[in-house]
Design a protein around this motif. Structure first.
Motif, PDB file in Angstrom:
ATOM      1  N   GLN A   1       0.842  -1.186   0.000  1.00 31.50           N
ATOM      2  CA  GLN A   1       0.000   0.000   0.000  1.00 31.50           C
ATOM      3  C   GLN A   1       0.884   1.246   0.000  1.00 31.50           C
ATOM      4  OE1 GLN A   1      -3.157  -0.441  -0.212  1.00 31.50           O
ATOM      5  NE2 GLN A   1      -4.225   1.427   0.456  1.00 31.50           N
ATOM      6  N   VAL A   2       0.460   2.259  -0.725  1.00 41.23           N
ATOM      7  CA  VAL A   2       1.171   3.534  -0.729  1.00 41.23           C
ATOM      8  C   VAL A   2       0.148   4.654  -0.636  1.00 41.23           C
ATOM      9  CG1 VAL A   2       1.208   3.747  -3.252  1.00 41.23           C
ATOM     10  CG2 VAL A   2       2.929   4.902  -1.894  1.00 41.23           C
ATOM     11  N   GLN A   3       0.496   5.674   0.097  1.00 37.39           N
ATOM     12  CA  GLN A   3      -0.365   6.838   0.231  1.00 37.39           C
ATOM     13  C   GLN A   3       0.248   7.988  -0.583  1.00 37.39           C
ATOM     14  OE1 GLN A   3       0.715   5.146   3.267  1.00 37.39           O
ATOM     15  NE2 GLN A   3      -1.051   3.870   2.808  1.00 37.39           N
ATOM     16  N   LEU A   4      -0.613   8.698  -1.291  1.00 36.79           N
ATOM     17  CA  LEU A   4      -0.176   9.807  -2.135  1.00 36.79           C
ATOM     18  C   LEU A   4      -0.904  11.077  -1.712  1.00 36.79           C
ATOM     19  CD1 LEU A   4      -0.430   7.964  -5.580  1.00 36.79           C
ATOM     20  CD2 LEU A   4       1.621   8.274  -4.180  1.00 36.79           C
ATOM     21  N   VAL A   5      -0.132  12.145  -1.517  1.00 35.42           N
ATOM     22  CA  VAL A   5      -0.730  13.414  -1.117  1.00 35.42           C
ATOM     23  C   VAL A   5      -0.214  14.512  -2.040  1.00 35.42           C
ATOM     24  CG1 VAL A   5      -1.013  15.106   0.715  1.00 35.42           C
ATOM     25  CG2 VAL A   5      -0.896  12.663   1.284  1.00 35.42           C
ATOM     26  N   GLU A   6      -1.146  15.128  -2.776  1.00 32.44           N
ATOM     27  CA  GLU A   6      -0.783  16.219  -3.679  1.00 32.44           C
ATOM     28  C   GLU A   6      -0.819  17.559  -2.950  1.00 32.44           C
ATOM     29  OE1 GLU A   6      -3.498  13.412  -6.204  1.00 32.44           O
ATOM     30  OE2 GLU A   6      -3.485  14.280  -4.193  1.00 32.44           O
ATOM     31  N   SER A   7      -0.022  18.478  -3.439  1.00 29.07           N
ATOM     32  CA  SER A   7      -0.042  19.843  -2.930  1.00 29.07           C
ATOM     33  C   SER A   7       0.426  20.779  -4.032  1.00 29.07           C
ATOM     34  CB  SER A   7       0.842  19.990  -1.692  1.00 29.07           C
ATOM     35  OG  SER A   7       2.180  19.674  -2.013  1.00 29.07           O
ATOM     36  N   GLY A   8       0.199  22.063  -3.817  1.00 28.50           N
ATOM     37  CA  GLY A   8       0.690  23.057  -4.762  1.00 28.50           C
ATOM     38  C   GLY A   8      -0.352  23.658  -5.675  1.00 28.50           C
TER      39      GLY A   8
END
Length: 125
Positions: A1-8
């Motif tokens: 499992q991998v968690q992805l968090v976008e920003s910007g």
């Protein structure tokens, strides 16, 4: 499992620039091919850029070629999307995604295994 968090994401005038970041956690980042997608209101989600596991290969949708650049820093577990010369038609929610099965560039949406929650980009005219 991998968690992805976008920003910007944010609001920018036409002609301006933004840099999106996507921070991954939970697994070894270099094991994933990465992609950036976007979904405009009333439209389907589409791939706009993709990068291979070590960054040697990239893909761009025709509409963003020459304006957007995808890159990754595996030491920081982060993939970036530098967006220049933004246009109102670039307005959308932008998502990053990860594929754990392929080494090269992944251009098929269904092959991506993990998705971020998205970040809104609004380009005003």
């Amino acid at each position: 499992q991998v968690q992805l968090v976008e920003s910007g994401g944010g609001v920018v005038q036409a002609g301006g620039s933004l840099r999106l970041s996507c921070l991954a956690s939970g697994r070894t980042f270099s094991r994933f091919a990465m992609g950036w997608f976007r979904q405009a209101p009333g439209k389907e989600r589409v791939l706009i850029a993709a990068i291979s596991r070590i960054g040697g290969s990239t893909y761009y949708r025709d509409s963003v070629k020459g304006r957007f650049t995808i890159s990754r820093d595996n030491a920081k577990s982060t993939v970036y999307l530098q967006m220049n010369s933004l246009k109102p038609e670039d307005t959308a929610v932008y998502y990053c995604a990860a594929d754990e099965d392929r080494i090269g560039v992944v251009t098929t949406q269904d092959e991506y295994d993990y998705w971020g929650q998205g970040t809104q980009v609004t380009v005003s005219s």
